[in-house]
Design a protein around this motif. Structure first.
Motif, mmCIF file in Angstrom:
data_model
loop_
_atom_site.group_PDB
_atom_site.id
_atom_site.type_symbol
_atom_site.label_atom_id
_atom_site.label_comp_id
_atom_site.label_asym_id
_atom_site.label_seq_id
_atom_site.Cartn_x
_atom_site.Cartn_y
_atom_site.Cartn_z
ATOM 1 N N ALA A 33 -4.328 50.032 -17.153
ATOM 2 C CA ALA A 33 -5.423 49.433 -16.551
ATOM 3 C C ALA A 33 -6.411 50.132 -15.830
ATOM 4 O O ALA A 33 -6.146 51.383 -15.405
ATOM 5 C CB ALA A 33 -4.901 48.474 -15.354
ATOM 6 N N LYS A 34 -7.812 49.731 -15.556
ATOM 7 C CA LYS A 34 -8.886 50.298 -15.186
ATOM 8 C C LYS A 34 -9.366 49.212 -14.072
ATOM 9 O O LYS A 34 -10.167 48.367 -14.322
ATOM 10 C CB LYS A 34 -9.762 50.812 -15.807
ATOM 11 N N LEU A 35 -9.097 49.255 -12.909
ATOM 12 C CA LEU A 35 -9.404 48.409 -11.774
ATOM 13 C C LEU A 35 -10.755 48.910 -10.951
ATOM 14 O O LEU A 35 -10.819 49.926 -10.484
ATOM 15 C CB LEU A 35 -8.510 48.185 -10.831
ATOM 16 N N ASP A 36 -11.761 48.152 -10.948
ATOM 17 C CA ASP A 36 -12.935 48.414 -10.180
ATOM 18 C C ASP A 36 -13.065 47.064 -9.178
ATOM 19 O O ASP A 36 -13.751 46.076 -9.701
ATOM 20 C CB ASP A 36 -14.151 48.605 -10.989
ATOM 21 N N ALA A 37 -12.721 47.344 -8.014
ATOM 22 C CA ALA A 37 -12.859 46.084 -6.993
ATOM 23 C C ALA A 37 -13.711 46.673 -5.835
ATOM 24 O O ALA A 37 -13.244 46.944 -4.603
ATOM 25 C CB ALA A 37 -11.357 45.854 -6.493
ATOM 26 N N PRO A 38 -15.028 46.742 -6.094
ATOM 27 C CA PRO A 38 -16.072 47.161 -5.057
ATOM 28 C C PRO A 38 -15.914 46.789 -3.775
ATOM 29 O O PRO A 38 -16.497 47.207 -2.619
ATOM 30 C CB PRO A 38 -17.236 47.255 -5.802
ATOM 31 N N LYS A 39 -15.255 45.269 -3.524
ATOM 32 C CA LYS A 39 -15.534 44.581 -2.250
ATOM 33 C C LYS A 39 -14.358 44.613 -1.697
ATOM 34 O O LYS A 39 -14.061 44.170 -0.406
ATOM 35 C CB LYS A 39 -15.973 43.287 -2.414
ATOM 36 N N LEU A 40 -12.880 45.047 -2.113
ATOM 37 C CA LEU A 40 -11.599 45.063 -1.430
ATOM 38 C C LEU A 40 -11.871 46.115 -0.318
ATOM 39 O O LEU A 40 -12.033 47.191 -0.334
ATOM 40 C CB LEU A 40 -10.796 45.426 -2.540
ATOM 41 N N GLU A 41 -11.441 45.490 0.749
ATOM 42 C CA GLU A 41 -11.302 46.272 2.157
ATOM 43 C C GLU A 41 -9.854 46.535 2.599
ATOM 44 O O GLU A 41 -9.728 47.410 3.367
ATOM 45 C CB GLU A 41 -12.069 45.379 3.081
ATOM 46 N N THR A 42 -9.077 45.355 2.231
ATOM 47 C CA THR A 42 -7.515 45.713 2.773
ATOM 48 C C THR A 42 -6.382 45.144 1.794
ATOM 49 O O THR A 42 -6.639 44.051 1.112
ATOM 50 C CB THR A 42 -7.518 44.556 4.156
ATOM 51 N N VAL A 43 -5.242 46.244 1.935
ATOM 52 C CA VAL A 43 -4.122 45.776 1.176
ATOM 53 C C VAL A 43 -3.266 45.552 2.273
ATOM 54 O O VAL A 43 -2.983 46.813 2.874
ATOM 55 C CB VAL A 43 -3.828 46.918 0.085
ATOM 56 N N GLY A 44 -2.494 44.401 2.482
ATOM 57 C CA GLY A 44 -1.703 44.426 3.615
ATOM 58 C C GLY A 44 -0.490 45.026 3.289
ATOM 59 O O GLY A 44 0.504 45.665 4.268
ATOM 60 N N GLY A 45 0.072 45.052 2.123
ATOM 61 C CA GLY A 45 1.294 45.989 1.742
ATOM 62 C C GLY A 45 1.044 47.020 1.085
ATOM 63 O O GLY A 45 0.311 47.812 1.517
ATOM 64 N N ASP A 46 1.995 47.312 -0.168
ATOM 65 C CA ASP A 46 1.686 48.569 -0.709
ATOM 66 C C ASP A 46 0.666 48.787 -1.796
ATOM 67 O O ASP A 46 0.229 47.518 -2.341
ATOM 68 C CB ASP A 46 3.185 49.067 -1.420
ATOM 69 N N LEU A 47 -0.011 49.836 -2.038
ATOM 70 C CA LEU A 47 -0.935 49.859 -3.180
ATOM 71 C C LEU A 47 -0.230 51.132 -3.968
ATOM 72 O O LEU A 47 -0.118 52.253 -3.893
ATOM 73 C CB LEU A 47 -2.179 50.469 -2.814
ATOM 74 N N CYS A 48 0.143 50.701 -5.137
ATOM 75 C CA CYS A 48 0.648 51.568 -6.348
ATOM 76 C C CYS A 48 -0.412 51.780 -7.464
ATOM 77 O O CYS A 48 -0.555 50.618 -8.220
ATOM 78 C CB CYS A 48 1.995 51.222 -6.830
ATOM 79 N N ALA A 49 -0.934 52.776 -7.781
ATOM 80 C CA ALA A 49 -1.739 53.006 -8.949
ATOM 81 C C ALA A 49 -1.258 54.058 -10.089
ATOM 82 O O ALA A 49 -1.249 55.134 -9.688
ATOM 83 C CB ALA A 49 -3.204 53.609 -8.314
ATOM 84 N N TYR A 50 -0.770 53.492 -11.148
ATOM 85 C CA TYR A 50 -0.435 54.274 -12.258
ATOM 86 C C TYR A 50 -1.639 54.413 -13.399
ATOM 87 O O TYR A 50 -1.760 55.451 -14.080
ATOM 88 C CB TYR A 50 0.693 53.706 -12.920
ATOM 89 N N GLY A 51 -2.517 53.417 -13.102
ATOM 90 C CA GLY A 51 -3.853 53.478 -13.949
ATOM 91 C C GLY A 51 -5.052 54.254 -13.217
ATOM 92 O O GLY A 51 -4.832 55.014 -12.498
ATOM 93 N N SER A 52 -6.023 53.456 -13.505
ATOM 94 C CA SER A 52 -7.281 54.230 -12.741
ATOM 95 C C SER A 52 -7.705 52.941 -11.785
ATOM 96 O O SER A 52 -7.933 51.892 -12.071
ATOM 97 C CB SER A 52 -8.369 54.362 -13.843
ATOM 98 N N ALA A 53 -8.006 53.533 -10.495
ATOM 99 C CA ALA A 53 -8.669 52.443 -9.463
ATOM 100 C C ALA A 53 -9.576 53.074 -8.679
ATOM 101 O O ALA A 53 -9.713 53.979 -8.038
ATOM 102 C CB ALA A 53 -7.329 52.215 -8.554
#
Length: 201
Positions: A33-53
């Motif tokens: 996956a390739k994630l582009d989320a330009p407005k994301l401010e908070t992840v309450g739990g874990d962030l795991c990126a195997y692809g592109s973020a």
């Protein structure tokens, strides 16, 4: 847009999150996956990126941050849990100041965190990884540099646990090691101001 609970990103849904501002649970980015989320401010739990973020507005990860791909996190300031950059990962976090848990840079990974000041847990640099941390002042736990890894932390003053160097470490301001100090025969440690070692040498 607020997502309640956990969120998994893959090739099929990766383009649906341009307006996403918050994930209350964990965020998982699949290897394809390739994630582009330009407005994301908070992840309450874990962030795991195997692809592109690419998360230009992300400021806080409440849990751990694991990167085994590439992650561009220009606004990230705080990781509540541990942070691990693994394999050939590339992580850009120019505003990151605090990692609450352990920080591990492994393999041939590269972490760019020029404003990092505090690691609450252990700091480990393995393999052929390289970490330049020009503003790092405190490591609450152990500090380990293994293999052909390199650590440059010219302002680091205190290591709460032990210091183990089997690679290369340049620690110009280091004054105190709470635990033992071990330097392998082929390793290189520059610590001209070191005054106190709590354990054995």
């Amino acid at each position: 847009m607020k997502h309640i609970g956990n969120l998994e990103i893959n090739e099929k849904n990766q383009d649906q999150f341009k307006k996403l501002k918050e994930v209350t649970g964990y965020l998982y980015v699949d290897g394809s996956a390739k994630l582009d989320a330009p407005k994301l401010e908070t992840v309450g739990g874990d962030l795991c990126a195997y692809g592109s973020a690419k998360l230009d507005a992300l400021e806080t990860v409440g849990g751990y941050l694991y990167v085994d791909g590439s992650a561009k996190l220009d606004a990230l300031e705080t990781v509540g849990g541990y942070l691990r950059a693994y394999g050939s990962a590339k992580l850009d976090a120019p505003k990151l100041e605090t990692v609450g848990g352990d920080l591990c840079v492994d393999g041939s990974a590269k972490l760019d965190a020029p404003k990092l000041e505090t690691v609450g847990g252990d700091l480990c640099v393995y393999g052929s990884a390289k970490l330049d941390a020009p503003k790092l002042e405190t490591v609450g736990g152990d500090l380990c540099v293994y293999g052909s890894a390199k650590l440059d932390a010219p302002k680091l003053e205190t290591v709460g646990g032990y210091l183990c160097v089997d690679g290369s470490a340049k620690l110009d301001a280091l004054e105190t090691v709470g635990g033992y100090l071990y330097v392998d025969g082929s390793a290189k440690l520059d610590a001209p101001k070191l005054e106190t070692v709590g354990g054995y040498l």
